[in-house]
Design a protein around this motif. Structure first.
Motif, PDB file in Angstrom:
ATOM      1  N   GLU A  92       0.842  -1.194   0.000  1.00 59.42           N
ATOM      2  CA  GLU A  92       0.000   0.000   0.000  1.00 59.42           C
ATOM      3  C   GLU A  92       0.874   1.239   0.000  1.00 59.42           C
ATOM      4  N   LEU A  93       0.666   2.101  -0.972  1.00 64.48           N
ATOM      5  CA  LEU A  93       1.391   3.368  -1.046  1.00 64.48           C
ATOM      6  C   LEU A  93       0.562   4.426  -0.334  1.00 64.48           C
ATOM      7  N   GLY A  94       1.073   4.925   0.787  1.00 65.98           N
ATOM      8  CA  GLY A  94       0.336   5.884   1.601  1.00 65.98           C
ATOM      9  C   GLY A  94      -0.479   5.172   2.662  1.00 65.98           C
ATOM     10  N   THR A  95       0.203   4.545   3.599  1.00 64.51           N
ATOM     11  CA  THR A  95      -0.430   3.678   4.590  1.00 64.51           C
ATOM     12  C   THR A  95      -1.095   4.443   5.721  1.00 64.51           C
TER      13      THR A  95
ATOM     14  N   ASN B  38      -6.151   0.672   6.622  1.00 66.05           N
ATOM     15  CA  ASN B  38      -6.363  -0.217   5.481  1.00 66.05           C
ATOM     16  C   ASN B  38      -5.650  -1.545   5.681  1.00 66.05           C
ATOM     17  N   LEU B  39      -4.447  -1.490   6.213  1.00 63.57           N
ATOM     18  CA  LEU B  39      -3.695  -2.720   6.446  1.00 63.57           C
ATOM     19  C   LEU B  39      -4.380  -3.604   7.491  1.00 63.57           C
ATOM     20  N   GLN B  40      -4.996  -2.987   8.497  1.00 70.47           N
ATOM     21  CA  GLN B  40      -5.739  -3.778   9.482  1.00 70.47           C
ATOM     22  C   GLN B  40      -6.883  -4.533   8.816  1.00 70.47           C
ATOM     23  N   ALA B  41      -7.595  -3.856   7.940  1.00 69.09           N
ATOM     24  CA  ALA B  41      -8.699  -4.503   7.231  1.00 69.09           C
ATOM     25  C   ALA B  41      -8.183  -5.615   6.321  1.00 69.09           C
TER      26      ALA B  41
ATOM     27  N   LEU C 217       2.008  -8.290   4.058  1.00 71.78           N
ATOM     28  CA  LEU C 217       1.555  -6.914   3.900  1.00 71.78           C
ATOM     29  C   LEU C 217       2.730  -5.953   4.040  1.00 71.78           C
ATOM     30  N   PHE C 218       2.763  -4.971   3.147  1.00 68.10           N
ATOM     31  CA  PHE C 218       3.803  -3.949   3.151  1.00 68.10           C
ATOM     32  C   PHE C 218       3.131  -2.585   3.028  1.00 68.10           C
TER      33      PHE C 218
ATOM     34  N   LEU D 213       1.231  -1.847  14.986  1.00 64.80           N
ATOM     35  CA  LEU D 213       0.203  -2.864  14.774  1.00 64.80           C
ATOM     36  C   LEU D 213       0.823  -4.248  14.613  1.00 64.80           C
ATOM     37  N   ASP D 214       2.063  -4.279  14.156  1.00 69.37           N
ATOM     38  CA  ASP D 214       2.823  -5.520  13.995  1.00 69.37           C
ATOM     39  C   ASP D 214       2.136  -6.515  13.052  1.00 69.37           C
TER      40      ASP D 214
END
Length: 206
Positions: A51-54, A59-62, A72-73, A88-89
């Protein structure tokens, strides 16, 4: 070392910190989960995502809930947001501008959500190039849509929010991309409102 653009410095600083504070919480993660569940319905197995612009990692949690086996990056320019996302790890978070993120590998899915709208028009070609180069197969763009480019005042700031057909511009730019699916999330959705976001799932043809 590359000189950051005015916009990159803007998001790196106090305004970016304030954005982090405004955009955290379980309801946002739930809305993102509903959006990604719909947007990725037609995608095959996704083992890696960048994801560019985290930002702080909503969004990463979802995506972690939706794709628990995926690597996930995230890429984030704001130090405060980067720290929260790392805490969030659940993903590897790279601190810096999306334009400087190294293209050392590809990912099954590259994505932006609420990021392209905040880039000056002259920066978009480079952002598109990053999304395209980092994607092995899919690109997801979830942004504000307009059939014609337009600027909108953003919290009293000019030159900080733009609407346009980002996906269409990528389709025109890269001949091997095809539109796989698209949809809209309404801010008055009774269950999962999401600020009138239009999403587009693009796929690289074999």
């Amino acid at each position: 070392m590359r000189e950051l653009s005015e916009q990159e410095k803007f998001w790196q600083g106090d305004f970016g910190n304030q954005y982090v504070d405004r955009n955290i919480g379980k309801p946002l993660v739930a809305a993102n989960l509903a959006l990604f569940d719909r947007a990725l319905t037609r995608a095959a197995r996704i083992a890696s995502v960048v994801e560019l612009g985290t930002n702080a990692g909503n969004n990463l949690q979802a995506l972690h809930q939706l794709l628990p086996q995926s690597e996930l990056f995230g890429v984030e320019i704001n130090e405060c947001a980067c720290a929260q996302a790392r805490a969030l790890d659940i993903a590897q978070i790279w601190h810096g501008s999306l334009f400087d993120f190294p293209r050392e590998r590809t990912y099954d899915l590259s994505l932006t959500k609420g990021v392209l709208i905040h880039l000056a028009p002259e920066l978009l070609a480079s952002a598109y190039a990053q999304l395209y180069a980092l994607s092995r197969r899919y690109i997801l763009i979830a942004e504000y849509y307009s059939p014609v480019p337009m600027e909108v005042s953003y919290r009293g700031n000019s030159g900080k929010l733009f609407k346009r057909d980002f996906a269409g511009e990528m389709l025109d730019r890269y001949a091997d991309l095809q539109l796989l699916d698209y949809g809209f999330v309404y801010h008055r959705d009774a269950q999962f409102p999401a600020d009138d976001v239009t999403w587009f799932l693009l796929e690289k043809r074999p």
